[in-house]
Design a protein around this motif. Structure first.
Motif, PDB file in Angstrom:
ATOM      1  N   ASP A   1       0.844  -1.208   0.000  1.00 15.27           N
ATOM      2  CA  ASP A   1       0.000   0.000   0.000  1.00 15.27           C
ATOM      3  C   ASP A   1       0.874   1.250   0.000  1.00 15.27           C
ATOM      4  O   ASP A   1       0.586   2.230  -0.685  1.00 15.27           O
ATOM      5  CB  ASP A   1      -0.919   0.033   1.233  1.00 15.27           C
ATOM      6  N   PHE A   2       1.942   1.187   0.790  1.00 14.64           N
ATOM      7  CA  PHE A   2       2.864   2.319   0.880  1.00 14.64           C
ATOM      8  C   PHE A   2       3.518   2.603  -0.478  1.00 14.64           C
ATOM      9  O   PHE A   2       3.491   3.736  -0.963  1.00 14.64           O
ATOM     10  CB  PHE A   2       3.938   2.037   1.937  1.00 14.64           C
ATOM     11  N   THR A   3       4.090   1.581  -1.109  1.00 19.44           N
ATOM     12  CA  THR A   3       4.774   1.815  -2.383  1.00 19.44           C
ATOM     13  C   THR A   3       3.781   2.275  -3.455  1.00 19.44           C
ATOM     14  O   THR A   3       4.129   3.087  -4.307  1.00 19.44           O
ATOM     15  CB  THR A   3       5.561   0.575  -2.861  1.00 19.44           C
ATOM     16  N   ALA A   4       2.532   1.802  -3.380  1.00 15.42           N
ATOM     17  CA  ALA A   4       1.508   2.241  -4.334  1.00 15.42           C
ATOM     18  C   ALA A   4       1.127   3.705  -4.117  1.00 15.42           C
ATOM     19  O   ALA A   4       0.645   4.367  -5.041  1.00 15.42           O
ATOM     20  CB  ALA A   4       0.275   1.349  -4.211  1.00 15.42           C
ATOM     21  N   ALA A   5       1.356   4.238  -2.921  1.00 18.67           N
ATOM     22  CA  ALA A   5       1.014   5.633  -2.606  1.00 18.67           C
ATOM     23  C   ALA A   5       2.043   6.622  -3.156  1.00 18.67           C
ATOM     24  O   ALA A   5       1.786   7.815  -3.190  1.00 18.67           O
ATOM     25  CB  ALA A   5       0.883   5.809  -1.091  1.00 18.67           C
ATOM     26  N   LEU A   6       3.196   6.124  -3.577  1.00 21.84           N
ATOM     27  CA  LEU A   6       4.232   7.000  -4.133  1.00 21.84           C
ATOM     28  C   LEU A   6       3.991   7.195  -5.629  1.00 21.84           C
ATOM     29  O   LEU A   6       3.798   6.219  -6.357  1.00 21.84           O
ATOM     30  CB  LEU A   6       5.623   6.393  -3.918  1.00 21.84           C
TER      31      LEU A   6
ATOM     32  N   PRO B   1      12.253   9.429  -8.395  1.00 22.36           N
ATOM     33  CA  PRO B   1      12.289   8.573  -9.594  1.00 22.36           C
ATOM     34  C   PRO B   1      13.035   9.221 -10.760  1.00 22.36           C
ATOM     35  O   PRO B   1      13.030  10.439 -10.917  1.00 22.36           O
ATOM     36  CB  PRO B   1      10.811   8.356  -9.935  1.00 22.36           C
ATOM     37  N   ASP B   2      13.671   8.371 -11.554  1.00 27.18           N
ATOM     38  CA  ASP B   2      14.434   8.848 -12.711  1.00 27.18           C
ATOM     39  C   ASP B   2      13.577   9.677 -13.656  1.00 27.18           C
ATOM     40  O   ASP B   2      14.083  10.562 -14.341  1.00 27.18           O
ATOM     41  CB  ASP B   2      15.022   7.662 -13.489  1.00 27.18           C
TER      42      ASP B   2
ATOM     43  N   THR C   1      15.464   5.680  -6.494  1.00 24.51           N
ATOM     44  CA  THR C   1      15.115   6.299  -7.770  1.00 24.51           C
ATOM     45  C   THR C   1      14.244   5.355  -8.595  1.00 24.51           C
ATOM     46  O   THR C   1      13.758   5.715  -9.646  1.00 24.51           O
ATOM     47  CB  THR C   1      16.376   6.647  -8.582  1.00 24.51           C
ATOM     48  N   ASP C   2      14.070   4.133  -8.080  1.00 21.33           N
ATOM     49  CA  ASP C   2      13.343   3.096  -8.787  1.00 21.33           C
ATOM     50  C   ASP C   2      12.726   2.173  -7.725  1.00 21.33           C
ATOM     51  O   ASP C   2      13.347   1.959  -6.682  1.00 21.33           O
ATOM     52  CB  ASP C   2      14.382   2.329  -9.637  1.00 21.33           C
ATOM     53  N   PRO C   3      11.530   1.620  -7.954  1.00 20.99           N
ATOM     54  CA  PRO C   3      10.912   0.755  -6.940  1.00 20.99           C
ATOM     55  C   PRO C   3      11.799  -0.408  -6.488  1.00 20.99           C
ATOM     56  O   PRO C   3      11.748  -0.819  -5.327  1.00 20.99           O
ATOM     57  CB  PRO C   3       9.643   0.237  -7.640  1.00 20.99           C
ATOM     58  N   SER C   4      12.655  -0.904  -7.377  1.00 20.28           N
ATOM     59  CA  SER C   4      13.526  -2.028  -7.002  1.00 20.28           C
ATOM     60  C   SER C   4      14.526  -1.645  -5.910  1.00 20.28           C
ATOM     61  O   SER C   4      15.009  -2.500  -5.170  1.00 20.28           O
ATOM     62  CB  SER C   4      14.285  -2.554  -8.223  1.00 20.28           C
ATOM     63  N   GLU C   5      14.834  -0.347  -5.795  1.00 21.72           N
ATOM     64  CA  GLU C   5      15.805   0.112  -4.785  1.00 21.72           C
ATOM     65  C   GLU C   5      15.188   0.211  -3.396  1.00 21.72           C
ATOM     66  O   GLU C   5      15.886   0.494  -2.425  1.00 21.72           O
ATOM     67  CB  GLU C   5      16.386   1.468  -5.187  1.00 21.72           C
TER      68      GLU C   5
ATOM     69  N   PHE D   1      10.720  -4.749  -0.669  1.00 20.15           N
ATOM     70  CA  PHE D   1      10.486  -5.236   0.689  1.00 20.15           C
ATOM     71  C   PHE D   1      11.727  -5.958   1.235  1.00 20.15           C
ATOM     72  O   PHE D   1      12.083  -5.799   2.395  1.00 20.15           O
ATOM     73  CB  PHE D   1       9.261  -6.165   0.717  1.00 20.15           C
ATOM     74  N   ASP D   2      12.411  -6.718   0.381  1.00 19.15           N
ATOM     75  CA  ASP D   2      13.611  -7.441   0.820  1.00 19.15           C
ATOM     76  C   ASP D   2      14.714  -6.479   1.259  1.00 19.15           C
ATOM     77  O   ASP D   2      15.412  -6.736   2.236  1.00 19.15           O
ATOM     78  CB  ASP D   2      14.144  -8.348  -0.302  1.00 19.15           C
ATOM     79  N   ILE D   3      14.853  -5.358   0.549  1.00 21.83           N
ATOM     80  CA  ILE D   3      15.863  -4.355   0.923  1.00 21.83           C
ATOM     81  C   ILE D   3      15.497  -3.716   2.253  1.00 21.83           C
ATOM     82  O   ILE D   3      16.343  -3.564   3.138  1.00 21.83           O
ATOM     83  CB  ILE D   3      16.031  -3.299  -0.192  1.00 21.83           C
ATOM     84  N   ILE D   4      14.230  -3.370   2.425  1.00 19.65           N
ATOM     85  CA  ILE D   4      13.765  -2.771   3.689  1.00 19.65           C
ATOM     86  C   ILE D   4      14.035  -3.741   4.840  1.00 19.65           C
ATOM     87  O   ILE D   4      14.575  -3.355   5.882  1.00 19.65           O
ATOM     88  CB  ILE D   4      12.248  -2.433   3.622  1.00 19.65           C
ATOM     89  N   LYS D   5      13.681  -4.998   4.640  1.00 15.43           N
ATOM     90  CA  LYS D   5      13.872  -6.004   5.685  1.00 15.43           C
ATOM     91  C   LYS D   5      15.362  -6.154   6.028  1.00 15.43           C
ATOM     92  O   LYS D   5      15.734  -6.195   7.195  1.00 15.43           O
ATOM     93  CB  LYS D   5      13.286  -7.339   5.202  1.00 15.43           C
TER      94      LYS D   5
END
Length: 142
Positions: free
Chosen positions: A58-63, A95-96, A127-131, A134-138
């Protein structure tokens, strides 16, 4: 170069009181899972609030996909020792595809705005959703 003067002036950006108030509510009362902030007319303001039951998706969709934002996310996790913990992330979303001037204004104002929010534990620049997957946050939380 007028754009450079605007970017330098942006570091003196005003911060709306609601930003600090909502952040304190997230930190102390856990009223929110996330807060998205935007710069509007030379001031940082609250853009979106995510309720306590909302997810990281939900958070990433809000950006927005092509505009810069600042955001905080309250990440709950369980350690290897089975302890419940929480870390507050500050995410600078740039974002780029966003406008160069916007990226400069957000970049030059970030540190000052972040200092207004006492209790940030982890900072992430994306700059990109992959950065900010969820795995990076964790991984950054542990």
């Amino acid at each position: 170069m007028p754009w450079l003067e605007q970017a330098n002036a942006a570091s003196g950006m005003a911060v709306d009181d609601q930003c600090k108030l909502k952040f304190l509510e997230l930190k102390a009362k856990r009223n929110y899972r996330f807060i998205v902030f935007k710069i509007h007319e030379q001031q940082v303001v609250v853009d979106k609030l995510g309720g306590p039951d909302e997810t990281y998706e939900d958070f990433t969709a809000a950006l927005p996909g092509n505009e810069c934002r600042y955001a905080v996310f309250d990440f709950d996790f369980t350690t290897d020792e089975n302890c419940q913990k929480s870390k507050i992330f500050f995410i600078a979303w740039s974002p780029d595809t966003s406008r160069v001037r916007s990226k400069m204004v957000y970049a030059s104002s970030k540190d000052r705005f972040k200092r207004e929010l006492d209790g940030i534990q982890v900072e992430l620049q994306a700059t990109d959703p992959s950065e900010m997957s969820f795995d990076i946050i964790k991984a950054r939380a542990i």
